[in-house]
Design a protein around this motif. Structure first.
Motif, PDB file in Angstrom:
ATOM      1  N   LEU A 140       0.827  -1.211   0.000  1.00 25.63           N
ATOM      2  CA  LEU A 140       0.000   0.000   0.000  1.00 25.63           C
ATOM      3  C   LEU A 140       0.859   1.258   0.000  1.00 25.63           C
ATOM      4  CD1 LEU A 140      -2.863  -0.918   2.520  1.00 25.63           C
ATOM      5  CD2 LEU A 140      -2.893  -1.043   0.039  1.00 25.63           C
ATOM      6  N   THR A 141       1.932   1.246   0.783  1.00 23.86           N
ATOM      7  CA  THR A 141       2.835   2.404   0.841  1.00 23.86           C
ATOM      8  C   THR A 141       3.474   2.661  -0.518  1.00 23.86           C
ATOM      9  OG1 THR A 141       3.321   1.957   3.166  1.00 23.86           O
ATOM     10  CG2 THR A 141       4.859   3.384   1.977  1.00 23.86           C
ATOM     11  N   GLN A 142       3.902   1.580  -1.182  1.00 24.28           N
ATOM     12  CA  GLN A 142       4.518   1.714  -2.503  1.00 24.28           C
ATOM     13  C   GLN A 142       3.545   2.300  -3.519  1.00 24.28           C
ATOM     14  OE1 GLN A 142       5.788  -2.302  -3.262  1.00 24.28           O
ATOM     15  NE2 GLN A 142       7.791  -2.019  -2.303  1.00 24.28           N
ATOM     16  N   ASN A 143       2.249   2.075  -3.292  1.00 17.81           N
ATOM     17  CA  ASN A 143       1.251   2.573  -4.219  1.00 17.81           C
ATOM     18  C   ASN A 143       0.614   3.878  -3.759  1.00 17.81           C
ATOM     19  OD1 ASN A 143       0.568   0.492  -6.542  1.00 17.81           O
ATOM     20  ND2 ASN A 143       1.129  -0.683  -4.726  1.00 17.81           N
ATOM     21  N   GLY A 144       1.256   4.509  -2.751  1.00 16.87           N
ATOM     22  CA  GLY A 144       0.832   5.849  -2.354  1.00 16.87           C
ATOM     23  C   GLY A 144      -0.466   5.914  -1.584  1.00 16.87           C
ATOM     24  N   THR A 145      -0.781   4.858  -0.816  1.00 17.13           N
ATOM     25  CA  THR A 145      -2.000   4.911  -0.010  1.00 17.13           C
ATOM     26  C   THR A 145      -1.726   4.291   1.356  1.00 17.13           C
ATOM     27  OG1 THR A 145      -4.378   4.460  -0.020  1.00 17.13           O
ATOM     28  CG2 THR A 145      -2.935   2.687  -0.804  1.00 17.13           C
ATOM     29  N   THR A 146      -2.747   4.274   2.192  1.00 16.23           N
ATOM     30  CA  THR A 146      -2.619   3.727   3.542  1.00 16.23           C
ATOM     31  C   THR A 146      -3.679   2.646   3.741  1.00 16.23           C
ATOM     32  OG1 THR A 146      -4.188   5.299   4.499  1.00 16.23           O
ATOM     33  CG2 THR A 146      -1.851   5.969   4.392  1.00 16.23           C
ATOM     34  N   ALA A 147      -3.495   1.870   4.813  1.00 16.81           N
ATOM     35  CA  ALA A 147      -4.466   0.821   5.125  1.00 16.81           C
ATOM     36  C   ALA A 147      -5.847   1.416   5.380  1.00 16.81           C
ATOM     37  CB  ALA A 147      -3.994   0.015   6.325  1.00 16.81           C
ATOM     38  N   VAL A 148      -5.886   2.546   6.079  1.00 21.67           N
ATOM     39  CA  VAL A 148      -7.177   3.187   6.392  1.00 21.67           C
ATOM     40  C   VAL A 148      -7.901   3.583   5.106  1.00 21.67           C
ATOM     41  CG1 VAL A 148      -8.279   5.204   7.450  1.00 21.67           C
ATOM     42  CG2 VAL A 148      -6.435   4.003   8.658  1.00 21.67           C
ATOM     43  N   ALA A 149      -7.161   4.253   4.194  1.00 21.21           N
ATOM     44  CA  ALA A 149      -7.769   4.711   2.940  1.00 21.21           C
ATOM     45  C   ALA A 149      -8.185   3.530   2.065  1.00 21.21           C
ATOM     46  CB  ALA A 149      -6.790   5.606   2.181  1.00 21.21           C
ATOM     47  N   TYR A 150      -7.319   2.509   1.993  1.00 25.37           N
ATOM     48  CA  TYR A 150      -7.617   1.363   1.146  1.00 25.37           C
ATOM     49  C   TYR A 150      -8.826   0.594   1.664  1.00 25.37           C
ATOM     50  CZ  TYR A 150      -7.168  -2.984  -1.437  1.00 25.37           C
ATOM     51  OH  TYR A 150      -7.436  -4.071  -2.224  1.00 25.37           O
ATOM     52  N   GLU A 151      -8.884   0.384   2.966  1.00 22.76           N
ATOM     53  CA  GLU A 151      -9.994  -0.381   3.538  1.00 22.76           C
ATOM     54  C   GLU A 151     -11.302   0.408   3.456  1.00 22.76           C
ATOM     55  OE1 GLU A 151      -8.734  -1.754   7.413  1.00 22.76           O
ATOM     56  OE2 GLU A 151      -6.923  -2.652   6.551  1.00 22.76           O
ATOM     57  N   LYS A 152     -11.200   1.724   3.457  1.00 23.16           N
ATOM     58  CA  LYS A 152     -12.396   2.550   3.283  1.00 23.16           C
ATOM     59  C   LYS A 152     -12.967   2.363   1.875  1.00 23.16           C
ATOM     60  CE  LYS A 152     -13.994   7.353   3.663  1.00 23.16           C
ATOM     61  NZ  LYS A 152     -13.578   8.757   3.891  1.00 23.16           N
ATOM     62  N   SER A 153     -12.072   2.362   0.864  1.00 24.27           N
ATOM     63  CA  SER A 153     -12.535   2.151  -0.515  1.00 24.27           C
ATOM     64  C   SER A 153     -13.032   0.722  -0.701  1.00 24.27           C
ATOM     65  CB  SER A 153     -11.412   2.461  -1.513  1.00 24.27           C
ATOM     66  OG  SER A 153     -10.370   1.520  -1.414  1.00 24.27           O
ATOM     67  N   LEU A 154     -12.374  -0.229  -0.039  1.00 18.13           N
ATOM     68  CA  LEU A 154     -12.794  -1.626  -0.110  1.00 18.13           C
ATOM     69  C   LEU A 154     -14.185  -1.800   0.502  1.00 18.13           C
ATOM     70  CD1 LEU A 154     -11.941  -4.479  -0.907  1.00 18.13           C
ATOM     71  CD2 LEU A 154     -10.824  -4.710   1.308  1.00 18.13           C
TER      72      LEU A 154
END
Length: 487
Positions: A140-154
Protein backbone atom coordinates in the motif's frame (compact mmCIF):
# COMPACT_ATOMS: atom_id res chain seq x y z
CA UNK A 1 -9.18 8.26 -32.90
CA UNK A 2 -10.55 10.86 -30.45
CA UNK A 3 -13.96 10.82 -32.20
CA UNK A 4 -14.12 7.02 -32.06
CA UNK A 5 -13.18 7.01 -28.38
CA UNK A 6 -15.84 9.59 -27.54
CA UNK A 7 -18.43 7.49 -29.37
CA UNK A 8 -17.40 4.29 -27.59
CA UNK A 9 -16.50 5.72 -24.18
CA UNK A 10 -19.38 3.97 -22.46
CA UNK A 11 -18.15 0.42 -23.03
CA UNK A 12 -14.75 1.17 -21.49
CA UNK A 13 -16.26 2.42 -18.24
CA UNK A 14 -16.54 -0.12 -15.43
CA UNK A 15 -20.25 0.10 -14.66
CA UNK A 16 -21.19 0.44 -11.04
CA UNK A 17 -23.24 -2.71 -10.74
CA UNK A 18 -20.27 -4.92 -11.56
CA UNK A 19 -18.00 -5.90 -8.70
CA UNK A 20 -15.10 -3.47 -8.52
CA UNK A 21 -12.73 -4.67 -5.81
CA UNK A 22 -9.52 -2.69 -6.42
CA UNK A 23 -6.45 -4.62 -7.54
CA UNK A 24 -3.41 -3.32 -5.67
CA UNK A 25 -0.62 -2.19 -7.97
CA UNK A 26 -2.95 -0.80 -10.62
CA UNK A 27 -5.59 1.23 -8.84
CA UNK A 28 -3.78 3.98 -6.95
CA UNK A 29 -2.17 6.03 -9.69
CA UNK A 30 -2.73 9.73 -9.01
CA UNK A 31 -2.52 11.66 -12.26
CA UNK A 32 -3.69 15.00 -10.85
CA UNK A 33 -6.37 14.96 -13.49
CA UNK A 34 -8.58 17.78 -12.25
CA UNK A 35 -8.03 20.70 -9.96
CA UNK A 36 -10.60 20.51 -7.15
CA UNK A 37 -8.64 22.62 -4.74
CA UNK A 38 -7.59 21.16 -1.43
CA UNK A 39 -7.64 17.40 -1.12
CA UNK A 40 -9.99 17.67 1.86
CA UNK A 41 -12.70 19.31 -0.28
CA UNK A 42 -15.73 17.51 -1.70
CA UNK A 43 -16.05 16.92 -5.43
CA UNK A 44 -19.77 16.24 -5.03
CA UNK A 45 -22.39 15.53 -2.38
CA UNK A 46 -25.00 12.80 -2.80
CA UNK A 47 -27.60 12.80 -0.05
CA UNK A 48 -25.58 12.61 3.18
CA UNK A 49 -22.48 11.22 1.43
CA UNK A 50 -19.55 13.42 0.39
CA UNK A 51 -17.39 12.38 -2.55
CA UNK A 52 -13.81 13.29 -1.68
CA UNK A 53 -11.08 14.23 -4.15
CA UNK A 54 -9.38 10.96 -3.21
CA UNK A 55 -12.49 8.97 -4.20
CA UNK A 56 -12.78 10.92 -7.44
CA UNK A 57 -9.10 10.29 -8.22
CA UNK A 58 -9.64 6.57 -7.68
CA UNK A 59 -12.42 6.52 -10.28
CA UNK A 60 -10.40 8.67 -12.68
CA UNK A 61 -7.35 6.43 -12.31
CA UNK A 62 -9.45 3.35 -12.99
CA UNK A 63 -10.95 4.82 -16.17
CA UNK A 64 -7.61 6.24 -17.30
CA UNK A 65 -6.02 2.83 -16.81
CA UNK A 66 -8.61 1.19 -19.06
CA UNK A 67 -7.84 3.55 -21.93
CA UNK A 68 -4.09 3.35 -21.32
CA UNK A 69 -4.23 -0.44 -21.54
CA UNK A 70 -6.34 -0.26 -24.70
CA UNK A 71 -4.30 2.41 -26.53
CA UNK A 72 -0.84 2.28 -24.93
CA UNK A 73 1.38 5.30 -25.49
CA UNK A 74 -1.17 6.91 -27.83
CA UNK A 75 -3.32 7.81 -24.82
CA UNK A 76 -2.37 10.77 -22.62
CA UNK A 77 -3.83 13.42 -20.33
CA UNK A 78 -4.75 15.74 -23.21
CA UNK A 79 -6.76 13.01 -24.92
CA UNK A 80 -8.39 12.10 -21.59
CA UNK A 81 -9.66 15.68 -21.23
CA UNK A 82 -10.88 15.79 -24.85
CA UNK A 83 -13.10 12.73 -24.42
CA UNK A 84 -14.41 14.03 -21.07
CA UNK A 85 -12.79 11.47 -18.78
CA UNK A 86 -12.74 13.82 -15.73
CA UNK A 87 -16.49 14.38 -16.08
CA UNK A 88 -17.06 10.63 -16.58
CA UNK A 89 -15.14 9.92 -13.36
CA UNK A 90 -17.27 12.41 -11.39
CA UNK A 91 -20.48 10.97 -12.83
CA UNK A 92 -19.35 7.43 -12.04
CA UNK A 93 -18.56 8.40 -8.45
CA UNK A 94 -21.99 10.08 -8.15
CA UNK A 95 -23.78 6.99 -9.48
CA UNK A 96 -21.93 4.75 -7.05
CA UNK A 97 -22.83 7.02 -4.15
CA UNK A 98 -26.48 7.01 -5.18
CA UNK A 99 -26.34 3.21 -4.78
CA UNK A 100 -24.45 3.55 -1.48
CA UNK A 101 -27.03 6.02 -0.15
CA UNK A 102 -29.71 3.49 -1.05
CA UNK A 103 -27.72 0.83 0.85
CA UNK A 104 -27.65 3.15 3.89
CA UNK A 105 -31.43 3.49 3.80
CA UNK A 106 -31.81 -0.28 3.50
CA UNK A 107 -29.63 -0.71 6.58
CA UNK A 108 -26.95 -2.69 4.72
CA UNK A 109 -23.51 -2.62 6.32
CA UNK A 110 -20.01 -4.00 5.82
CA UNK A 111 -18.28 -5.30 8.93
CA UNK A 112 -14.58 -5.46 9.75
CA UNK A 113 -14.91 -9.22 9.35
CA UNK A 114 -16.21 -8.78 5.78
CA UNK A 115 -13.19 -6.62 4.95
CA UNK A 116 -10.77 -9.08 6.55
CA UNK A 117 -12.26 -11.98 4.56
CA UNK A 118 -11.71 -10.05 1.35
CA UNK A 119 -8.15 -9.00 2.18
CA UNK A 120 -6.93 -12.54 2.90
CA UNK A 121 -8.06 -13.59 -0.60
CA UNK A 122 -6.02 -10.94 -2.46
CA UNK A 123 -2.89 -12.39 -4.13
CA UNK A 124 -0.99 -9.09 -3.73
CA UNK A 125 -0.94 -9.59 0.05
CA UNK A 126 -0.22 -13.33 0.19
CA UNK A 127 3.20 -14.61 1.24
CA UNK A 128 4.01 -18.29 1.78
CA UNK A 129 0.37 -19.15 1.22
CA UNK A 130 -1.16 -16.79 3.77
CA UNK A 131 -1.97 -13.12 4.36
CA UNK A 132 1.10 -11.12 5.43
CA UNK A 133 0.41 -7.85 7.27
CA UNK A 134 3.90 -6.40 6.67
CA UNK A 135 3.59 -7.12 2.95
CA UNK A 136 0.12 -5.54 3.00
CA UNK A 137 1.42 -2.28 4.52
CA UNK A 138 4.47 -2.22 2.23
CA UNK A 139 2.45 -2.74 -0.96
CA UNK A 140 0.00 0.00 0.00
CA UNK A 141 2.83 2.40 0.84
CA UNK A 142 4.52 1.71 -2.50
CA UNK A 143 1.25 2.57 -4.22
CA UNK A 144 0.83 5.85 -2.35
CA UNK A 145 -2.00 4.91 -0.01
CA UNK A 146 -2.62 3.73 3.54
CA UNK A 147 -4.47 0.82 5.12
CA UNK A 148 -7.18 3.19 6.39
CA UNK A 149 -7.77 4.71 2.94
CA UNK A 150 -7.62 1.36 1.15
CA UNK A 151 -9.99 -0.38 3.54
CA UNK A 152 -12.40 2.55 3.28
CA UNK A 153 -12.53 2.15 -0.52
CA UNK A 154 -12.79 -1.63 -0.11
CA UNK A 155 -15.75 -1.14 2.23
CA UNK A 156 -17.50 0.95 -0.43
CA UNK A 157 -16.94 -1.74 -3.05
CA UNK A 158 -18.23 -4.52 -0.79
CA UNK A 159 -21.33 -2.46 0.00
CA UNK A 160 -21.93 -1.98 -3.74
CA UNK A 161 -21.67 -5.73 -4.16
CA UNK A 162 -24.30 -6.27 -1.47
CA UNK A 163 -26.73 -4.01 -3.35
CA UNK A 164 -25.83 -5.76 -6.59
CA UNK A 165 -26.63 -9.15 -5.04
CA UNK A 166 -30.19 -7.94 -4.37
CA UNK A 167 -30.70 -7.88 -8.12
CA UNK A 168 -29.36 -11.36 -8.86
CA UNK A 169 -31.56 -13.00 -11.48
CA UNK A 170 -31.55 -16.37 -13.18
CA UNK A 171 -33.12 -16.63 -16.65
CA UNK A 172 -35.11 -19.80 -17.16
CA UNK A 173 -33.77 -22.47 -19.49
CA UNK A 174 -36.77 -21.81 -21.74
CA UNK A 175 -35.86 -18.09 -22.01
CA UNK A 176 -32.25 -18.94 -22.84
CA UNK A 177 -33.26 -21.59 -25.37
CA UNK A 178 -35.72 -19.31 -27.17
CA UNK A 179 -33.25 -16.41 -27.26
CA UNK A 180 -30.53 -18.74 -28.60
CA UNK A 181 -32.81 -19.89 -31.41
CA UNK A 182 -33.60 -16.27 -32.25
CA UNK A 183 -29.99 -15.04 -32.07
CA UNK A 184 -28.75 -17.92 -34.22
CA UNK A 185 -31.56 -17.84 -36.75
CA UNK A 186 -30.55 -18.46 -40.36
CA UNK A 187 -31.59 -16.88 -43.65
CA UNK A 188 -31.35 -18.41 -47.11
CA UNK A 189 -29.69 -15.45 -48.79
CA UNK A 190 -28.80 -14.01 -52.18
CA UNK A 191 -26.62 -10.90 -52.42
CA UNK A 192 -24.93 -8.52 -54.85
CA UNK A 193 -22.04 -6.30 -53.70
CA UNK A 194 -21.64 -2.87 -55.30
CA UNK A 195 -18.27 -1.16 -54.85
CA UNK A 196 -18.13 2.53 -55.89
CA UNK A 197 -14.36 2.22 -56.48
CA UNK A 198 -15.07 -0.09 -59.42
CA UNK A 199 -17.20 2.56 -61.11
CA UNK A 200 -15.34 4.77 -63.58
CA UNK A 201 -16.25 8.46 -63.65
CA UNK A 202 -15.02 10.70 -66.47
CA UNK A 203 -13.84 14.17 -65.45
CA UNK A 204 -11.35 16.88 -66.33
CA UNK A 205 -10.24 20.21 -64.88
CA UNK A 206 -13.07 22.05 -66.67
CA UNK A 207 -15.71 19.83 -65.04
CA UNK A 208 -14.05 20.14 -61.62
CA UNK A 209 -13.72 23.92 -61.96
CA UNK A 210 -17.42 24.24 -62.87
CA UNK A 211 -18.32 22.18 -59.78
CA UNK A 212 -16.01 24.35 -57.64
CA UNK A 213 -17.55 27.57 -58.97
CA UNK A 214 -21.01 26.41 -57.89
CA UNK A 215 -19.85 25.12 -54.49
CA UNK A 216 -17.12 27.61 -53.50
CA UNK A 217 -18.69 28.21 -50.13
CA UNK A 218 -17.91 24.58 -49.18
CA UNK A 219 -14.17 25.09 -49.65
CA UNK A 220 -13.12 27.69 -47.14
CA UNK A 221 -9.77 28.13 -45.49
CA UNK A 222 -9.56 27.79 -41.73
CA UNK A 223 -8.93 30.85 -39.55
CA UNK A 224 -5.34 31.98 -39.80
CA UNK A 225 -3.12 34.03 -37.53
CA UNK A 226 -0.22 36.37 -38.11
CA UNK A 227 2.23 35.58 -35.32
CA UNK A 228 5.60 36.79 -34.14
CA UNK A 229 7.50 33.80 -32.72
CA UNK A 230 10.69 33.24 -30.73
CA UNK A 231 11.96 29.76 -29.88
CA UNK A 232 14.22 28.38 -27.16
CA UNK A 233 15.44 24.79 -27.65
CA UNK A 234 15.78 22.66 -24.52
CA UNK A 235 19.10 23.11 -22.73
CA UNK A 236 20.87 20.02 -21.34
CA UNK A 237 21.75 20.28 -17.67
CA UNK A 238 24.32 18.16 -15.84
CA UNK A 239 23.20 17.96 -12.20
CA UNK A 240 25.46 16.41 -9.61
CA UNK A 241 24.59 13.12 -7.93
CA UNK A 242 23.70 15.00 -4.74
CA UNK A 243 21.38 17.36 -6.63
CA UNK A 244 19.61 14.41 -8.24
CA UNK A 245 19.24 12.68 -4.88
CA UNK A 246 17.78 15.82 -3.35
CA UNK A 247 15.34 16.15 -6.24
CA UNK A 248 14.39 12.46 -5.99
CA UNK A 249 13.68 12.69 -2.27
CA UNK A 250 11.22 15.55 -2.90
CA UNK A 251 9.55 14.34 -6.10
CA UNK A 252 10.01 10.58 -6.32
CA UNK A 253 6.24 9.99 -6.44
CA UNK A 254 6.25 11.77 -9.83
CA UNK A 255 8.40 9.01 -11.33
CA UNK A 256 6.28 5.91 -11.79
CA UNK A 257 6.38 2.80 -13.91
CA UNK A 258 3.51 1.67 -16.11
CA UNK A 259 2.15 -0.47 -13.28
CA UNK A 260 2.00 2.58 -11.01
CA UNK A 261 4.94 1.62 -8.78
CA UNK A 262 7.58 4.25 -7.99
CA UNK A 263 10.85 3.99 -9.92
CA UNK A 264 14.09 3.50 -8.04
CA UNK A 265 16.64 6.32 -8.01
CA UNK A 266 18.70 4.69 -10.78
CA UNK A 267 15.61 3.97 -12.89
CA UNK A 268 14.47 7.58 -12.59
CA UNK A 269 17.82 9.24 -13.39
CA UNK A 270 17.24 9.93 -17.10
CA UNK A 271 13.69 11.15 -16.41
CA UNK A 272 14.94 13.50 -13.67
CA UNK A 273 17.62 14.99 -15.93
CA UNK A 274 14.97 15.58 -18.59
CA UNK A 275 12.66 17.27 -16.06
CA UNK A 276 15.47 19.47 -14.74
CA UNK A 277 16.44 20.41 -18.31
CA UNK A 278 12.86 21.44 -19.03
CA UNK A 279 12.73 23.49 -15.81
CA UNK A 280 16.00 25.25 -16.67
CA UNK A 281 14.78 26.06 -20.19
CA UNK A 282 11.44 27.28 -18.88
CA UNK A 283 13.24 29.66 -16.51
CA UNK A 284 15.17 31.16 -19.47
CA UNK A 285 12.00 31.26 -21.55
CA UNK A 286 10.16 33.26 -18.87
CA UNK A 287 13.01 35.78 -18.77
CA UNK A 288 12.89 36.15 -22.54
CA UNK A 289 9.07 36.40 -22.43
CA UNK A 290 9.29 39.40 -20.06
CA UNK A 291 11.92 41.06 -22.25
CA UNK A 292 9.81 40.54 -25.41
CA UNK A 293 6.70 41.81 -23.66
CA UNK A 294 8.56 45.02 -22.69
CA UNK A 295 9.94 45.39 -26.26
CA UNK A 296 13.48 44.97 -24.89
CA UNK A 297 14.07 42.17 -27.42
CA UNK A 298 12.89 41.37 -30.94
CA UNK A 299 11.04 38.22 -32.01
CA UNK A 300 12.88 35.76 -34.26
CA UNK A 301 10.36 35.81 -37.11
CA UNK A 302 6.84 36.75 -38.21
CA UNK A 303 4.63 34.30 -40.10
CA UNK A 304 1.02 33.59 -41.07
CA UNK A 305 -0.25 30.11 -40.11
CA UNK A 306 -3.63 28.44 -40.72
CA UNK A 307 -5.32 27.29 -37.50
CA UNK A 308 -5.16 23.62 -38.45
CA UNK A 309 -1.42 23.94 -39.08
CA UNK A 310 -0.45 25.62 -35.78
CA UNK A 311 2.43 23.53 -34.34
CA UNK A 312 1.22 23.76 -30.73
CA UNK A 313 -0.90 21.73 -28.30
CA UNK A 314 -4.70 22.07 -28.36
CA UNK A 315 -4.54 24.06 -25.10
CA UNK A 316 -1.97 26.49 -26.55
CA UNK A 317 -3.91 26.86 -29.80
CA UNK A 318 -6.97 27.79 -27.75
CA UNK A 319 -4.89 30.50 -26.02
CA UNK A 320 -4.05 31.96 -29.43
CA UNK A 321 -7.69 31.78 -30.55
CA UNK A 322 -8.92 33.63 -27.43
CA UNK A 323 -6.04 36.15 -27.26
CA UNK A 324 -6.38 39.84 -28.11
CA UNK A 325 -4.31 41.30 -30.94
CA UNK A 326 -1.03 42.55 -29.44
CA UNK A 327 -0.95 39.95 -26.64
CA UNK A 328 2.38 38.25 -25.91
CA UNK A 329 1.57 34.77 -24.59
CA UNK A 330 3.51 32.95 -21.91
CA UNK A 331 5.95 30.31 -23.22
CA UNK A 332 4.45 27.21 -24.87
CA UNK A 333 6.22 23.92 -24.15
CA UNK A 334 6.77 21.76 -27.24
CA UNK A 335 8.62 18.58 -28.10
CA UNK A 336 11.91 20.37 -28.77
CA UNK A 337 11.72 23.46 -26.57
CA UNK A 338 9.62 26.51 -25.70
CA UNK A 339 7.96 29.01 -28.04
CA UNK A 340 6.95 32.58 -27.17
CA UNK A 341 4.16 33.91 -29.38
CA UNK A 342 2.74 37.37 -30.03
CA UNK A 343 -0.62 37.68 -31.82
CA UNK A 344 -0.31 40.33 -34.52
CA UNK A 345 -3.48 39.71 -36.53
CA UNK A 346 -6.48 37.36 -36.79
CA UNK A 347 -7.47 36.50 -40.36
CA UNK A 348 -11.00 35.25 -41.10
CA UNK A 349 -11.66 32.23 -43.35
CA UNK A 350 -12.02 32.88 -47.07
CA UNK A 351 -12.81 30.73 -50.14
CA UNK A 352 -9.84 28.68 -51.25
CA UNK A 353 -8.49 29.19 -54.77
CA UNK A 354 -9.29 26.32 -57.16
CA UNK A 355 -5.69 25.11 -57.11
CA UNK A 356 -5.74 24.76 -53.30
CA UNK A 357 -9.22 23.20 -53.22
CA UNK A 358 -8.79 20.92 -56.26
CA UNK A 359 -8.11 17.67 -54.37
CA UNK A 360 -11.14 18.18 -52.11
CA UNK A 361 -13.30 19.19 -55.09
CA UNK A 362 -12.24 16.07 -57.01
CA UNK A 363 -13.00 13.76 -54.07
CA UNK A 364 -16.45 15.32 -53.51
CA UNK A 365 -17.33 15.28 -57.23
CA UNK A 366 -16.36 11.60 -57.61
CA UNK A 367 -18.27 10.64 -54.44
CA UNK A 368 -21.43 12.33 -55.68
CA UNK A 369 -21.26 10.87 -59.19
CA UNK A 370 -20.42 7.38 -57.97
CA UNK A 371 -23.26 7.56 -55.44
CA UNK A 372 -25.66 8.56 -58.21
CA UNK A 373 -24.51 5.63 -60.37
CA UNK A 374 -24.69 3.17 -57.46
CA UNK A 375 -28.26 4.28 -56.71
CA UNK A 376 -29.26 3.80 -60.36
CA UNK A 377 -27.61 0.37 -60.56
CA UNK A 378 -29.23 -0.70 -57.28
CA UNK A 379 -32.66 0.50 -58.42
CA UNK A 380 -32.44 -1.47 -61.66
CA UNK A 381 -31.00 -4.59 -59.99
CA UNK A 382 -33.81 -4.76 -57.41
CA UNK A 383 -36.53 -4.84 -60.10
CA UNK A 384 -35.78 -8.49 -60.78
CA UNK A 385 -33.11 -9.39 -58.23
CA UNK A 386 -31.01 -12.47 -58.76
CA UNK A 387 -27.65 -11.96 -57.07
CA UNK A 388 -25.26 -14.64 -55.83
CA UNK A 389 -26.99 -17.40 -53.87
CA UNK A 390 -25.15 -18.05 -50.56
CA UNK A 391 -27.50 -20.60 -49.00
CA UNK A 392 -28.32 -20.36 -45.30
CA UNK A 393 -26.28 -17.85 -43.27
CA UNK A 394 -26.35 -16.85 -39.60
CA UNK A 395 -24.87 -13.90 -37.69
CA UNK A 396 -21.57 -15.78 -37.51
CA UNK A 397 -21.26 -16.65 -41.25
CA UNK A 398 -18.59 -14.02 -41.86
CA UNK A 399 -16.46 -16.28 -44.10
CA UNK A 400 -19.40 -16.87 -46.47
CA UNK A 401 -19.57 -13.23 -47.56
CA UNK A 402 -16.94 -13.00 -50.30
CA UNK A 403 -16.08 -9.50 -51.48
CA UNK A 404 -16.31 -8.03 -47.98
CA UNK A 405 -13.54 -7.88 -45.39
CA UNK A 406 -14.35 -9.42 -41.97
CA UNK A 407 -15.42 -6.08 -40.43
CA UNK A 408 -17.69 -5.29 -43.38
CA UNK A 409 -19.14 -8.82 -43.33
CA UNK A 410 -19.83 -8.57 -39.60
CA UNK A 411 -21.52 -5.19 -40.10
CA UNK A 412 -23.61 -6.50 -42.99
CA UNK A 413 -24.81 -9.62 -41.13
CA UNK A 414 -25.59 -7.60 -38.01
CA UNK A 415 -27.74 -5.15 -40.00
CA UNK A 416 -29.31 -7.96 -42.03
CA UNK A 417 -30.62 -9.77 -38.96
CA UNK A 418 -31.91 -6.51 -37.49
CA UNK A 419 -33.78 -5.62 -40.69
CA UNK A 420 -37.51 -6.29 -41.06
CA UNK A 421 -37.34 -6.22 -44.86
CA UNK A 422 -37.01 -9.41 -46.93
CA UNK A 423 -35.09 -7.59 -49.64
CA UNK A 424 -33.32 -4.28 -49.95
CA UNK A 425 -29.93 -2.64 -49.63
CA UNK A 426 -27.47 -2.26 -46.76
CA UNK A 427 -24.89 0.54 -46.87
CA UNK A 428 -21.45 -0.25 -45.42
CA UNK A 429 -19.49 2.97 -45.67
CA UNK A 430 -18.26 2.90 -49.25
CA UNK A 431 -19.81 -0.42 -50.34
CA UNK A 432 -23.47 -1.27 -50.83
CA UNK A 433 -24.89 -4.81 -50.50
CA UNK A 434 -28.17 -5.69 -52.23
CA UNK A 435 -29.89 -8.70 -50.66
CA UNK A 436 -32.89 -10.96 -50.90
CA UNK A 437 -33.97 -13.37 -48.15
CA UNK A 438 -35.43 -16.42 -49.89
CA UNK A 439 -36.49 -18.16 -46.64
CA UNK A 440 -35.70 -18.19 -42.91
CA UNK A 441 -35.46 -20.69 -40.06
CA UNK A 442 -34.73 -20.53 -36.34
CA UNK A 443 -31.44 -21.83 -35.00
CA UNK A 444 -31.52 -25.56 -34.27
CA UNK A 445 -28.49 -26.93 -32.42
CA UNK A 446 -27.71 -23.98 -30.14
CA UNK A 447 -26.54 -25.97 -27.11
CA UNK A 448 -22.91 -24.87 -27.39
CA UNK A 449 -23.94 -21.20 -27.54
CA UNK A 450 -26.43 -21.25 -24.67
CA UNK A 451 -23.89 -20.40 -21.93
CA UNK A 452 -22.78 -17.23 -23.74
CA UNK A 453 -26.42 -16.39 -24.49
CA UNK A 454 -27.28 -16.80 -20.80
CA UNK A 455 -24.41 -14.48 -19.85
CA UNK A 456 -25.66 -11.89 -22.32
CA UNK A 457 -29.22 -12.19 -21.02
CA UNK A 458 -28.06 -11.86 -17.39
CA UNK A 459 -25.99 -8.76 -18.19
CA UNK A 460 -28.78 -7.08 -20.17
CA UNK A 461 -31.40 -7.79 -17.51
CA UNK A 462 -29.14 -6.60 -14.68
CA UNK A 463 -28.11 -3.46 -16.58
CA UNK A 464 -31.76 -2.62 -17.23
CA UNK A 465 -32.63 -3.09 -13.56
CA UNK A 466 -29.71 -1.03 -12.31
CA UNK A 467 -30.23 1.75 -14.87
CA UNK A 468 -33.84 2.06 -13.75
CA UNK A 469 -32.73 2.06 -10.10
CA UNK A 470 -30.23 4.88 -10.68
CA UNK A 471 -32.86 7.00 -12.46
CA UNK A 472 -35.16 6.50 -9.49
CA UNK A 473 -32.42 7.35 -6.98
CA UNK A 474 -31.54 10.55 -8.84
CA UNK A 475 -35.01 11.80 -7.94
CA UNK A 476 -34.74 10.51 -4.39
CA UNK A 477 -31.41 12.00 -3.27
CA UNK A 478 -30.16 15.55 -3.73
CA UNK A 479 -26.97 15.71 -5.79
CA UNK A 480 -24.63 18.70 -5.94
CA UNK A 481 -21.36 18.67 -7.86
CA UNK A 482 -18.50 21.15 -7.94
CA UNK A 483 -18.17 20.22 -11.61
CA UNK A 484 -21.33 22.27 -12.21
CA UNK A 485 -19.41 25.40 -11.12
CA UNK A 486 -16.47 24.84 -13.46
CA UNK A 487 -16.26 26.45 -16.85
Amino acid sequence: MITWMQRHKKWLVITIWISTIAFVGAGFVGWGSYDYGKSSGAVAVVGDRKISVEEYQREYSSLYGQYARAYGNQFNQEMAKKIGLPEAAVNLAIQKNLILSYADDLGLTVTDEDIAKELVKMPAFIKDGKFDKELYIRVLTQNGTTAVAYEKSLKRDLLLQKVESLFDINPSSNEVNNLSKLLFAQDDLSIQILDPKSIKIDYDDTILRDYWNINKIKYMSTNSYELAISKLPFVTVSPTEDELKEHYSKFKTDYKKEDGKIKSFEEAKDDMIKVLSIKATKKDALKKYLALKKDEMKFDATTVIFEDKLPFSAENINEIKTATVGDVLKPFEGTDGFSIVKLIKKIDPKPLAFAMAKDMVKADYLDIKRSEKINNIAKEAMKDFKGEHLGFVSRTSIDKIKGLNPNEAYGFLNKLFMSKEKEGRIDLGEKVVLYKINSSKLGTDTTTQEKSVKDILLRLQKEELMTSLIKNLENRYEVTSSLDNKE
